[in-house]
Design a protein around this motif. Structure first.
Motif: not given
Length: 132
Positions: A95-103, A108-116
């Motif tokens: 149960e509850e294994t997280r490999l990806l951040p949930r923040s 929110g930063a991923l699309p901004i970094l992609a645009v940059v």
């Protein structure tokens, strides 16, 4: 996600990838027939999708460095999908294994970094897609 749905996803994803690789000659022949990017042809600048086809082609041929060079966003999305898959498979047993951040900051930063990235790669030769 329910356990049965996780098990179905754990089985279906590798089958889908295997089919993709089995049909690799078909995908590569389709890629050969694509026309150049009209935006790049008109402006000389790379649009966000410039390099997508070459990136996927490089991945199908096992050339990860060329794939990153052609479009790092596609490779980043694939890494996130692999982590999501692994998280799903691990959660079948635990149960509850997280490999990806949930923040929200991370997502929110991923699309901004992609645009940059899409803007900066037009001015930094190392980041530009490889021209064939």
């Amino acid at each position: 996600m329910r356990k049965k749905l996780r098990i179905l996803a754990a089985i279906a994803a590798p089958i889908g990838v295997a089919i993709l690789f089995y049909l690799r000659p078909l995908w590569l022949s389709i890629a050969d027939g694509l026309k150049p990017c009209p935006f790049h042809t008109l402006t000389g600048y790379h649009c966000p999708s410039c390099g997508n086809t070459r990136c996927i082609r490089a991945l199908l041929e096992g050339d990860i460095l060329s794939a990153v060079r052609n479009n790092a966003v596609i490779v980043t999305i694939l890494v996130l999908l692999v982590l999501l898959y692994l998280e799903t498979v691990i959660r079948i047993r635990r149960e509850e294994t997280r490999l990806l951040p949930r923040s929200p900051w991370f997502w929110g930063a991923l699309p901004i970094l992609a645009v940059v990235y899409f803007v900066v790669r037009n001015f930094v030769p190392l980041l530009m897609p490889v021209q064939i």
